[in-house]
Scaffold this motif. Structure first.
Motif, PDB file in Angstrom:
ATOM      1  N   TYR A  32      18.504 -31.846  -1.880  1.00  0.00           N
ATOM      2  CA  TYR A  32      19.303 -32.056  -2.643  1.00  0.00           C
ATOM      3  C   TYR A  32      19.048 -31.630  -4.105  1.00  0.00           C
ATOM      4  O   TYR A  32      19.910 -30.974  -4.925  1.00  0.00           O
ATOM      5  CB  TYR A  32      19.589 -33.482  -2.806  1.00  0.00           C
ATOM      6  CG  TYR A  32      20.744 -33.924  -3.791  1.00  0.00           C
ATOM      7  CD1 TYR A  32      21.861 -33.854  -3.942  1.00  0.00           C
ATOM      8  CD2 TYR A  32      19.837 -34.602  -5.066  1.00  0.00           C
ATOM      9  CE1 TYR A  32      22.614 -34.264  -4.946  1.00  0.00           C
ATOM     10  CE2 TYR A  32      20.638 -34.897  -6.025  1.00  0.00           C
ATOM     11  CZ  TYR A  32      21.974 -34.700  -6.131  1.00  0.00           C
ATOM     12  OH  TYR A  32      22.707 -35.163  -7.214  1.00  0.00           O
ATOM     13  N   HIS A  36      21.125 -29.096  -6.269  1.00  0.00           N
ATOM     14  CA  HIS A  36      21.797 -29.585  -7.712  1.00  0.00           C
ATOM     15  C   HIS A  36      21.320 -28.754  -8.880  1.00  0.00           C
ATOM     16  O   HIS A  36      22.048 -28.450  -9.687  1.00  0.00           O
ATOM     17  CB  HIS A  36      21.398 -31.060  -7.805  1.00  0.00           C
ATOM     18  CG  HIS A  36      22.043 -31.696  -9.016  1.00  0.00           C
ATOM     19  ND1 HIS A  36      21.480 -31.654 -10.275  1.00  0.00           N
ATOM     20  CD2 HIS A  36      23.206 -32.118  -9.010  1.00  0.00           C
ATOM     21  CE1 HIS A  36      22.533 -32.094 -11.176  1.00  0.00           C
ATOM     22  NE2 HIS A  36      23.297 -32.664 -10.485  1.00  0.00           N
ATOM     23  N   MET A  42      27.106 -33.369  -5.397  1.00  0.00           N
ATOM     24  CA  MET A  42      27.259 -34.155  -4.236  1.00  0.00           C
ATOM     25  C   MET A  42      28.606 -34.659  -3.813  1.00  0.00           C
ATOM     26  O   MET A  42      29.113 -35.099  -5.055  1.00  0.00           O
ATOM     27  CB  MET A  42      26.435 -35.355  -4.416  1.00  0.00           C
ATOM     28  CG  MET A  42      26.556 -36.339  -2.963  1.00  0.00           C
ATOM     29  SD  MET A  42      25.384 -37.622  -3.058  1.00  0.00           S
ATOM     30  CE  MET A  42      23.892 -36.871  -3.067  1.00  0.00           C
ATOM     31  N   VAL A  55      24.588 -35.770   4.134  1.00  0.00           N
ATOM     32  CA  VAL A  55      25.020 -35.265   2.495  1.00  0.00           C
ATOM     33  C   VAL A  55      25.814 -34.210   2.602  1.00  0.00           C
ATOM     34  O   VAL A  55      25.437 -33.197   3.066  1.00  0.00           O
ATOM     35  CB  VAL A  55      23.591 -35.290   1.685  1.00  0.00           C
ATOM     36  CG1 VAL A  55      24.103 -35.017   0.111  1.00  0.00           C
ATOM     37  CG2 VAL A  55      22.576 -36.346   1.641  1.00  0.00           C
ATOM     38  N   MET A  57      27.925 -31.492   0.309  1.00  0.00           N
ATOM     39  CA  MET A  57      27.880 -30.925  -0.987  1.00  0.00           C
ATOM     40  C   MET A  57      29.088 -30.192  -1.378  1.00  0.00           C
ATOM     41  O   MET A  57      29.498 -29.558  -0.116  1.00  0.00           O
ATOM     42  CB  MET A  57      26.460 -30.243  -1.272  1.00  0.00           C
ATOM     43  CG  MET A  57      25.322 -31.159  -1.153  1.00  0.00           C
ATOM     44  SD  MET A  57      24.696 -32.283  -2.346  1.00  0.00           S
ATOM     45  CE  MET A  57      24.253 -30.999  -3.512  1.00  0.00           C
TER      46      MET A  57
END
Length: 79
Positions: A32, A36, A42, A55, A57
């Motif tokens: 993550y 990012h 997210m 997760v 994205m």
């Protein structure tokens, strides 16, 4: 019959690593942070009863969606 919406959508303006740390394992968190840094955001965290978070994205530049799995593996446009 009246339907009551119980899900509350609270947009995140910046990453709050303390909140994510509760739901993500170390491998997911590393992936993550990397994503990012290169422009991925997210979209949501899927937390089933089993407790294994996934997760999701998205990348607004080219409108792609990706998933960070339990092992930290990132898959773009999963089926």
């Amino acid at each position: 019959m009246r339907i009551i919406e119980r899900r509350k959508h609270k947009p995140l303006t910046q990453p709050d690593f303390e909140i994510f740390d509760i739901h993500l394992n170390v491998d997911q968190m590393k992936t993550y942070i990397h994503l990012h840094g290169i422009g991925w955001k997210m979209y949501f965290i899927r937390r089933p009863v089993s407790g294994k978070s996934t997760v999701v994205m998205n990348n607004n530049v080219d409108m792609r969606i990706g998933v960070i799995e339990q092992d930290g593996k990132f898959t773009v446009n999963p089926n």
